[in-house]
Design a protein around this motif. Structure first.
Motif, PDB file in Angstrom:
ATOM      1  N   ALA A  30      25.080  17.053 -14.754  1.00  0.00           N
ATOM      2  CA  ALA A  30      25.612  17.247 -16.187  1.00  0.00           C
ATOM      3  C   ALA A  30      24.544  17.716 -16.985  1.00  0.00           C
ATOM      4  CB  ALA A  30      25.773  15.564 -16.320  1.00  0.00           C
ATOM      5  N   PHE A  31      23.453  17.436 -16.789  1.00  0.00           N
ATOM      6  CA  PHE A  31      22.400  18.095 -17.780  1.00  0.00           C
ATOM      7  C   PHE A  31      22.455  19.676 -17.238  1.00  0.00           C
ATOM      8  CE2 PHE A  31      20.629  14.066 -18.601  1.00  0.00           C
ATOM      9  CZ  PHE A  31      20.380  13.983 -20.081  1.00  0.00           C
ATOM     10  N   LEU A  32      22.298  20.015 -16.100  1.00  0.00           N
ATOM     11  CA  LEU A  32      22.428  21.531 -15.920  1.00  0.00           C
ATOM     12  C   LEU A  32      23.891  22.033 -16.338  1.00  0.00           C
ATOM     13  CD1 LEU A  32      20.874  21.570 -12.312  1.00  0.00           C
ATOM     14  CD2 LEU A  32      19.967  22.360 -14.400  1.00  0.00           C
ATOM     15  N   THR A  33      24.936  21.343 -16.428  1.00  0.00           N
ATOM     16  CA  THR A  33      26.278  22.017 -16.877  1.00  0.00           C
ATOM     17  C   THR A  33      26.101  22.131 -18.549  1.00  0.00           C
ATOM     18  OG1 THR A  33      27.351  20.727 -15.107  1.00  0.00           O
ATOM     19  CG2 THR A  33      28.575  21.582 -17.182  1.00  0.00           C
ATOM     20  N   VAL A  34      25.463  21.223 -19.156  1.00  0.00           N
ATOM     21  CA  VAL A  34      25.020  21.585 -20.584  1.00  0.00           C
ATOM     22  C   VAL A  34      24.184  22.677 -20.740  1.00  0.00           C
ATOM     23  CG1 VAL A  34      24.252  20.301 -22.440  1.00  0.00           C
ATOM     24  CG2 VAL A  34      25.714  18.879 -21.201  1.00  0.00           C
ATOM     25  N   ALA A  35      23.371  22.686 -20.025  1.00  0.00           N
ATOM     26  CA  ALA A  35      22.076  23.985 -20.105  1.00  0.00           C
ATOM     27  C   ALA A  35      22.815  25.307 -19.814  1.00  0.00           C
ATOM     28  CB  ALA A  35      21.053  23.760 -19.351  1.00  0.00           C
ATOM     29  N   VAL A  36      23.782  25.461 -18.997  1.00  0.00           N
ATOM     30  CA  VAL A  36      24.581  26.619 -18.443  1.00  0.00           C
ATOM     31  C   VAL A  36      25.260  26.815 -19.760  1.00  0.00           C
ATOM     32  CG1 VAL A  36      26.179  27.676 -16.912  1.00  0.00           C
ATOM     33  CG2 VAL A  36      23.945  26.456 -16.106  1.00  0.00           C
ATOM     34  N   TRP A  37      25.989  25.797 -20.270  1.00  0.00           N
ATOM     35  CA  TRP A  37      27.016  26.049 -21.369  1.00  0.00           C
ATOM     36  C   TRP A  37      26.351  26.694 -22.480  1.00  0.00           C
ATOM     37  CZ3 TRP A  37      32.212  25.439 -21.834  1.00  0.00           C
ATOM     38  CH2 TRP A  37      32.662  25.491 -23.138  1.00  0.00           C
ATOM     39  N   PHE A  38      25.310  26.094 -22.824  1.00  0.00           N
ATOM     40  CA  PHE A  38      24.361  26.490 -24.107  1.00  0.00           C
ATOM     41  C   PHE A  38      23.846  27.849 -24.045  1.00  0.00           C
ATOM     42  CE2 PHE A  38      23.692  21.976 -25.398  1.00  0.00           C
ATOM     43  CZ  PHE A  38      24.626  22.153 -26.357  1.00  0.00           C
ATOM     44  N   ALA A  39      23.435  28.394 -22.532  1.00  0.00           N
ATOM     45  CA  ALA A  39      22.987  29.550 -22.111  1.00  0.00           C
ATOM     46  C   ALA A  39      24.007  30.668 -22.258  1.00  0.00           C
ATOM     47  CB  ALA A  39      22.431  29.704 -20.764  1.00  0.00           C
ATOM     48  N   LEU A  40      25.313  30.526 -21.656  1.00  0.00           N
ATOM     49  CA  LEU A  40      26.113  31.312 -21.607  1.00  0.00           C
ATOM     50  C   LEU A  40      27.184  31.280 -22.829  1.00  0.00           C
ATOM     51  CD1 LEU A  40      27.717  30.612 -18.086  1.00  0.00           C
ATOM     52  CD2 LEU A  40      26.062  32.362 -18.933  1.00  0.00           C
ATOM     53  N   LEU A  41      27.182  30.577 -23.666  1.00  0.00           N
ATOM     54  CA  LEU A  41      28.008  30.229 -24.924  1.00  0.00           C
ATOM     55  C   LEU A  41      27.845  31.539 -25.942  1.00  0.00           C
ATOM     56  CD1 LEU A  41      30.331  28.832 -26.069  1.00  0.00           C
ATOM     57  CD2 LEU A  41      28.717  27.459 -27.381  1.00  0.00           C
ATOM     58  N   PRO A  42      26.801  31.887 -26.203  1.00  0.00           N
ATOM     59  CA  PRO A  42      26.365  32.964 -27.029  1.00  0.00           C
ATOM     60  C   PRO A  42      26.999  34.344 -26.568  1.00  0.00           C
ATOM     61  CG  PRO A  42      24.394  31.725 -27.008  1.00  0.00           C
ATOM     62  CD  PRO A  42      25.160  31.405 -26.108  1.00  0.00           C
TER      63      PRO A  42
END
Length: 118
Positions: A30-42
């Motif tokens: 779950a934490f890695l999913t959120v981290a990947v989300w924040f990294a790819l979003l911009p």
């Protein structure tokens, strides 16, 4: 009676450790999913980011399903090394180097295992 209690205790301990490990892995995912989300979003925006993350989880899930649905083929007993060295595999001449004999033996064993599955 004492042996059964020890087996139950070991099984309960193992189940607890496996359950705890699974829970920690899920939290980490779950934490890695959120981290990947924040990294790819911009870079890609929310739609493509969701597709990337969903595709990654779908791919991992398909791999796990494929590994789990392997069919549980019977495991062939291993031939002791001394027995394999004593008798060369059929198809390999006694003068063949040991690596060729081992290759032919493995090829025949794999063929027999494939035939046993069908």
């Amino acid at each position: 009676m004492f042996g059964i209690e020890q087996k139950l205790a070991r099984t309960a301990k193992r189940a607890g450790l496996l359950s705890g490990g699974l829970l920690l892995c899920l939290i980490g995912a779950a934490f890695l999913t959120v981290a990947v989300w924040f990294a790819l979003l911009p870079e890609f925006g929310p739609g493509v980011t969701a597709l990337i993350i969903g595709g990654g989880y779908l791919g991992l899930g398909c791999i796990c399903l494929g590994l789990g649905a392997g069919g549980g083929a019977a495991v062939q007993p291993q031939v002791p090394l001394a027995a394999a060295e004593a008798a060369p595999a059929p198809g390999a001449t006694p003068e063949s180097p040991p690596i060729v004999q081992a290759f032919v033996y493995g090829l025949q064993t794999g063929s027999k295992a494939g035939q046993a599955r069908h």
